[in-house]
Structures are given as structure tokens and as C-alpha cells.
Enzyme design. Structure first.
Site, PDB file in Angstrom:
ATOM      1  N   ASP A  38      53.744  57.583  73.941  1.00 40.59           N
ATOM      2  CA  ASP A  38      54.581  59.013  74.294  1.00 40.59           C
ATOM      3  C   ASP A  38      54.370  58.625  75.634  1.00 40.59           C
ATOM      4  O   ASP A  38      54.051  60.230  76.015  1.00 40.59           O
ATOM      5  CB  ASP A  38      53.101  59.694  73.157  1.00 40.59           C
ATOM      6  CG  ASP A  38      52.884  59.378  71.742  1.00 40.59           C
ATOM      7  OD1 ASP A  38      53.791  59.046  71.419  1.00 40.59           O
ATOM      8  OD2 ASP A  38      51.469  59.970  71.780  1.00 40.59           O
TER       9      ASP A  38
ATOM     10  N   HIS B  18      60.096  58.382  69.171  1.00 41.59           N
ATOM     11  CA  HIS B  18      60.893  58.464  69.834  1.00 41.59           C
ATOM     12  C   HIS B  18      61.669  60.076  70.047  1.00 41.59           C
ATOM     13  O   HIS B  18      62.086  60.134  69.448  1.00 41.59           O
ATOM     14  CB  HIS B  18      61.707  57.908  70.608  1.00 41.59           C
ATOM     15  CG  HIS B  18      61.020  55.469  71.318  1.00 41.59           C
ATOM     16  ND1 HIS B  18      61.749  55.246  71.389  1.00 41.59           N
ATOM     17  CD2 HIS B  18      59.498  56.462  71.195  1.00 41.59           C
ATOM     18  CE1 HIS B  18      60.409  53.654  71.690  1.00 41.59           C
ATOM     19  NE2 HIS B  18      59.044  54.341  70.705  1.00 41.59           N
TER      20      HIS B  18
HETATM   21  P1  GTP Z   1      55.942  56.626  71.169  1.00 43.96           P
HETATM   22  O1  GTP Z   1      57.266  54.885  71.478  1.00 43.96           O
HETATM   23  O2  GTP Z   1      55.961  56.895  70.034  1.00 43.96           O
HETATM   24  O3  GTP Z   1      54.737  56.001  72.079  1.00 43.96           O
HETATM   25  O4  GTP Z   1      56.473  57.159  71.699  1.00 43.96           O
HETATM   26  P2  GTP Z   1      57.690  58.480  73.727  1.00 43.96           P
HETATM   27  O5  GTP Z   1      57.361  57.040  74.729  1.00 43.96           O
HETATM   28  O6  GTP Z   1      58.864  57.738  73.416  1.00 43.96           O
HETATM   29  O7  GTP Z   1      57.549  59.534  73.779  1.00 43.96           O
HETATM   30  P3  GTP Z   1      56.895  60.832  73.169  1.00 43.96           P
HETATM   31  O8  GTP Z   1      58.891  61.042  72.620  1.00 43.96           O
HETATM   32  O9  GTP Z   1      56.532  60.347  71.479  1.00 43.96           O
HETATM   33  O10 GTP Z   1      56.450  61.671  73.523  1.00 43.96           O
HETATM   34  C1  GTP Z   1      57.228  63.011  74.715  1.00 43.96           C
HETATM   35  C2  GTP Z   1      56.919  63.673  74.822  1.00 43.96           C
HETATM   36  O11 GTP Z   1      57.606  64.048  75.836  1.00 43.96           O
HETATM   37  C3  GTP Z   1      58.265  64.690  74.159  1.00 43.96           C
HETATM   38  O12 GTP Z   1      58.255  65.785  73.638  1.00 43.96           O
HETATM   39  C4  GTP Z   1      59.504  64.173  75.449  1.00 43.96           C
HETATM   40  O13 GTP Z   1      60.491  65.544  74.819  1.00 43.96           O
HETATM   41  C5  GTP Z   1      59.189  65.156  76.510  1.00 43.96           C
HETATM   42  N1  GTP Z   1      59.319  64.478  77.925  1.00 43.96           N
HETATM   43  C6  GTP Z   1      59.461  63.488  78.069  1.00 43.96           C
HETATM   44  N2  GTP Z   1      60.208  63.143  79.217  1.00 43.96           N
HETATM   45  C7  GTP Z   1      59.292  64.326  79.595  1.00 43.96           C
HETATM   46  C8  GTP Z   1      59.309  65.093  81.620  1.00 43.96           C
HETATM   47  O14 GTP Z   1      59.901  64.494  81.868  1.00 43.96           O
HETATM   48  N3  GTP Z   1      59.747  66.609  81.215  1.00 43.96           N
HETATM   49  C9  GTP Z   1      59.337  67.416  80.164  1.00 43.96           C
HETATM   50  N4  GTP Z   1      58.602  68.517  80.324  1.00 43.96           N
HETATM   51  N5  GTP Z   1      58.935  66.283  79.213  1.00 43.96           N
HETATM   52  C10 GTP Z   1      59.251  64.985  79.177  1.00 43.96           C
HETATM   53  P1  IMP Z   2      48.541  52.403  63.342  1.00 44.72           P
HETATM   54  O1  IMP Z   2      49.572  51.441  64.891  1.00 44.72           O
HETATM   55  O2  IMP Z   2      49.254  52.997  62.952  1.00 44.72           O
HETATM   56  O3  IMP Z   2      47.856  51.458  62.706  1.00 44.72           O
HETATM   57  O4  IMP Z   2      47.761  53.274  65.093  1.00 44.72           O
HETATM   58  C1  IMP Z   2      46.496  52.379  65.328  1.00 44.72           C
HETATM   59  C2  IMP Z   2      46.474  53.391  66.774  1.00 44.72           C
HETATM   60  O5  IMP Z   2      47.743  53.636  67.196  1.00 44.72           O
HETATM   61  C3  IMP Z   2      46.452  54.369  66.318  1.00 44.72           C
HETATM   62  O6  IMP Z   2      45.474  55.192  67.247  1.00 44.72           O
HETATM   63  C4  IMP Z   2      47.732  55.297  66.387  1.00 44.72           C
HETATM   64  O7  IMP Z   2      47.590  56.681  67.115  1.00 44.72           O
HETATM   65  C5  IMP Z   2      48.320  55.077  67.349  1.00 44.72           C
HETATM   66  N1  IMP Z   2      49.929  54.980  67.515  1.00 44.72           N
HETATM   67  C6  IMP Z   2      50.540  54.106  66.485  1.00 44.72           C
HETATM   68  N2  IMP Z   2      51.574  54.080  67.943  1.00 44.72           N
HETATM   69  C7  IMP Z   2      51.620  55.672  68.258  1.00 44.72           C
HETATM   70  C8  IMP Z   2      52.745  55.895  68.932  1.00 44.72           C
HETATM   71  O8  IMP Z   2      54.068  55.636  68.914  1.00 44.72           O
HETATM   72  N3  IMP Z   2      51.961  56.142  69.950  1.00 44.72           N
HETATM   73  C9  IMP Z   2      51.172  57.076  69.910  1.00 44.72           C
HETATM   74  N4  IMP Z   2      50.251  56.287  69.241  1.00 44.72           N
HETATM   75  C10 IMP Z   2      49.940  55.417  68.942  1.00 44.72           C
HETATM   76 MG    MG Z   3      56.170  59.031  70.543  1.00 38.08          MG
END
Ligand code: GTP
Ligand code: IMP
Ligand code: MG
Length: 336
Positions: free
Chosen positions: A13, A43
């Protein structure tokens, strides 16, 4: 020709979706191939005033010329994939490897109860039980699913041929370094390795073909589910600082802590990172909201970048200044 792997250096995230959507359109990337575990990831892409939460499709869909592939290492939930193909109107550009394992209702059921749900606090999306069945060699593969027939392809071949032809490829990692089954906070982790080497293996790209590894970090740290988070803040304190986030897939609260230099440094090592992206500068430094050039960043923001670079010893080349795909400072040309 450049082959770039994008992975997260914390607990997921950190904004990989946003970084990949920016890079795809800015660099006119030929292929974005999604690696990682599967639909446990969410994402977020904010593009043309619309918010997409992608659990299966690569975030490169924002660039219309870009081919969107899912590598054989990724677990596929056909229902979620088909929904996302529809909502992004990307049908003609999507390819799914024939050898992806398929998540079935029994996997989701097993993930929503007992130790996985109560102790590990998984996302409940069936990925752990599906990977377990895959290891037991009893899982069904995408080649067995008629609804996916028109999308099936040989992802390793497509990607390697594109590289041979001098095209640019992005490998989109999911989750985060410290959720890795091998390098994370076991047993509070996901069901496989998710570092850069694993992302390459998920796609079928050998280590000698990779040019750049971008480590995505966030201006603070968050974690969803159980497991250690050093210097964790209370939810009230996180709210006060504007760091209170809600998870994309599960709607759970994300636990928050300040930026962790030690974790970032080790993540550079584990992933062989060549550069770093840091998102959410606008949250730590509100005066940076929407800023697009390095010069416009505040003195405090620049000092923070310098401190990170001093500790992790790779350049910070991308800085997020808002959730939108184009809210970013890009100094790759100056630093790499
Ligand atoms: P995972 O593979 O689940 O770990 O996800 P991810 O790395 O793609 O991140 P995800 O989209 O779950 O969470 C990032 C959050 O931050 C989202 O709500 C984005 O819209 C937000 N975001 C990303 N970059 C920025 C930034 O530079 N500023 C702000 N304010 N928000 C951001
Ligand atoms: P699982 O991958 O669903 O088995 O979850 C295992 C652990 O990884 C838990 O703590 C989840 O919250 C975390 N996790 C899995 N995928 C993500 C992701 O995309 N973003 C953040 N946490 C994740
Ligand atoms: Mg995410």
C-alpha cells in the site's frame, strides 16, 4: 529497451498503482506485466477524475497502447479479472498466462476462518489456501477455465520477445517486502515471496534481463492485518497527522508509523533496488500538494529526500505529491 521491476519496500500500500500508471503513460511502456500473489492486492489508480481499485489487472491500463499481462506466478480469480477487464474497457489488450493457478470458492472459504482469519488476519481472498493447493499440485489452472480462453497466452514468451525487440517492459509487483513469506515478519506475512526476484520469476523473466528496480516507499509506514509494526502510532494520533488510511481490498484500518529508515535500507538490499519512489509527500508536507518540479518542493521536503538518500544509498527519483497519476515529481533524468 528497459526492463523495470517495481516493488514495495514496506508492508504494501505504498502506491505502486499510482507509480506504475504514471510510468506507463510517461514512458509509453509496451507491456506491463503483473506479478505478485493475486487479488489480495489492491492497486489504486486515480486517472481523469476516476478512481480504479485494481486487484488483478496491471495499473498500466491508463496508457492505451500498453499490453496488460498477468504472469504464471499470479493467482487468478476469474470473476474479479473479468469485472476489471470490463470496467477498464481493456479487453483487446489483456493476456493471462495459461499456467496461473485459479482461486475457487473453497479457497476463499478456508481463508475466511480459523487461524488464517483470526491470527494472521489475512485479506480473506483465498490466496493462501490456493497457493497451498498449488504446492500440493491439485489446483486448477487458467488453461482449464473456458471463460478465460480468449485471453490465454504465453506471458514469458511475450515479455522476452518484446525485450528482444527493444521494447520497454514494466513488471508490477504487489504487497511489500516485509509481507514476503521468506523475508517478511513470519508468520504474519503473505503466502509467497514478493521481492523483486520473485516478481521476475512470476513473469518468467531471468535476472540478467532486468535493468532497473524501483523500490516504492511511502512518506510514512502503514500495515494492515496482524504482525509487528515498529513505532506504531495510535489510530487517534494517525488521524491527527492525516496518516489514517483504510485498506483498498478489505476496508480495514491501516495501522501507521513514521518512515522507517532501517526497513527501507534493508528493502533496498533485498530487492537490489537501483532507485526509489517515495509517495505521499503532500501528506507530510501539505505545501507540496500537486507540485511537479523538484525546485517547487519545500525546503523541508528536500531535506527529507536528502536524509532518505543518505540512509538508503540509492537516489529518490520519483516523489508523489497527490493521488492523481500525474501528481508527481520525476527527476530520473537528473539522477539515473
Ligand atoms: P498493494 O499492492 O496492495 O500493496 O497496493 P499499492 O502499493 O498500489 O497501494 P494502494 O493503492 O493500496 O494504496 C496507496 C494509497 O495512496 C491509494 O489510496 C493511492 O491513491 C494513494 N496515493 C498514492 N500516491 C500518493 C501520493 O503521492 N499522495 C497522496 N495523497 N496519495 C497517494
Ligand atoms: P494474505 O496475503 O491475504 O494471506 O494476507 C496475509 C497478510 O498480508 C495480512 O496481514 C494482509 O493484511 C497482508 N496483505 C496481503 N496483501 C496485501 C496488500 O496488497 N497490501 C497490504 N497488505 C496486504
Ligand atoms: Mg493496496
Amino acid at each position: 529497451m528497459t526492463c523495470t521491476v517495481v516493488v514495495c519496500g514496506f508492508f504494501g500500500d505504498t502506491g505502486k498503482g499510482k507509480i506504475i500508471s504514471y510510468l506507463s503513460s510517461e514512458d509509453k511502456i509496451a507491456i506491463v506485466a503483473r506479478a505478485g500473489v493475486g487479488p489480495n492486492a489492491g492497486h489504486t489508480v486515480v486517472f481523469e477524475n476516476k478512481k480504479y481499485k485494481l486487484r488483478m489487472l496491471p495499473s498500466g491500463f491508463v496508457y492505451e497502447e500498453c499490453r496488460l499481462l498477468i504472469g504464471p506466478g499470479v493467482l487468478v480469480n476469474p470473476k474479479i479479472l473479468l469485472q476489471e477487464i470490463q470496467s477498464t474497457t481493456s479487453k483487446s489488450r489483456v493476456g493471462v498466462d495459461r499456467q496461473c493457478a485459479v482461486i475457487e470458492p473453497k479457497h476463499i472459504e478456508a481463508d475466511k476462518k480459523g487461524r488464517l482469519a483470526e491470527k494472521i488476519k489475512t485479506t480473506g481472498t483465498g490466496t493462501g489456501p490456493c497457493n497451498a493447493d498449488r504446492a500440493l499440485r491439485i489446483v486448477r489452472l487458467t488453461r482449464d477455465i473456458p471463460e478465460l480462453k480468449e485471453f490465454l497466452t504465453d506471458v514469458p514468451l511475450e515479455v522476452n520477445e518484446a525485450l528482444d525487440e527493444g521494447k520497454d517492459v514494466l513488471i508490477e509487483g504487489t504487497q511489500g517486502t516485509y509481507l514476503s513469506l521468506f523475508h517478511g515478519t513470519y508468520p504474519y506475512c503473505t503466502s509467497k515471496d514478493v521481492t523483486a526476484s520473485a516478481a521476475c520469476s512470476d513473469i518468467g523473466v531471468g535476472p540478467t534481463r532486468v535493468d532497473e528496480v524501483i523500490l516504492v516507499l511511502k512518506a510514512y509506514t502503514t500495515r494492515v492485518g496482524a504482525g509487528p509494526l515498529p513505532n506504531e502510532l495510535s489510530w487517534e494520533e494517525a488521524e491527527k497527522r492525516g496518516w489514517a488510511e483504510v485498506a483498498t481490498v478489505t476496508g480495514r484500518r491501516r495501522r501507521a508509523a513514521p518512515f522507517n529508515y532501517e526497513l527501507a535500507k534493508r528493502a533496498v538490499m533485498l530487492n537490489g533496488a537501483t532507485q526509489a519512489a517515495v509517495t505521499k509527500f503532500d501528506i507530510l508536507f501539505p505545501e507540496c500538494k500537486g507540485v511537479k518540479t523538484y525546485d517547487e518542493l519545500s525546503h523541508e521536503a528536500k531535506s527529507f529526500i536528502q536524509k532518505i538518500e543518505k540512509e538508503i544509498k540509492v537516489p529518490v527519483t520519483l516523489m508523489g505529491t497527490g493521488p492523481g497519476t500525474s501528481e508527481i515529481v520525476d527527476v530520473r533524468n537528473l539522477k539515473v
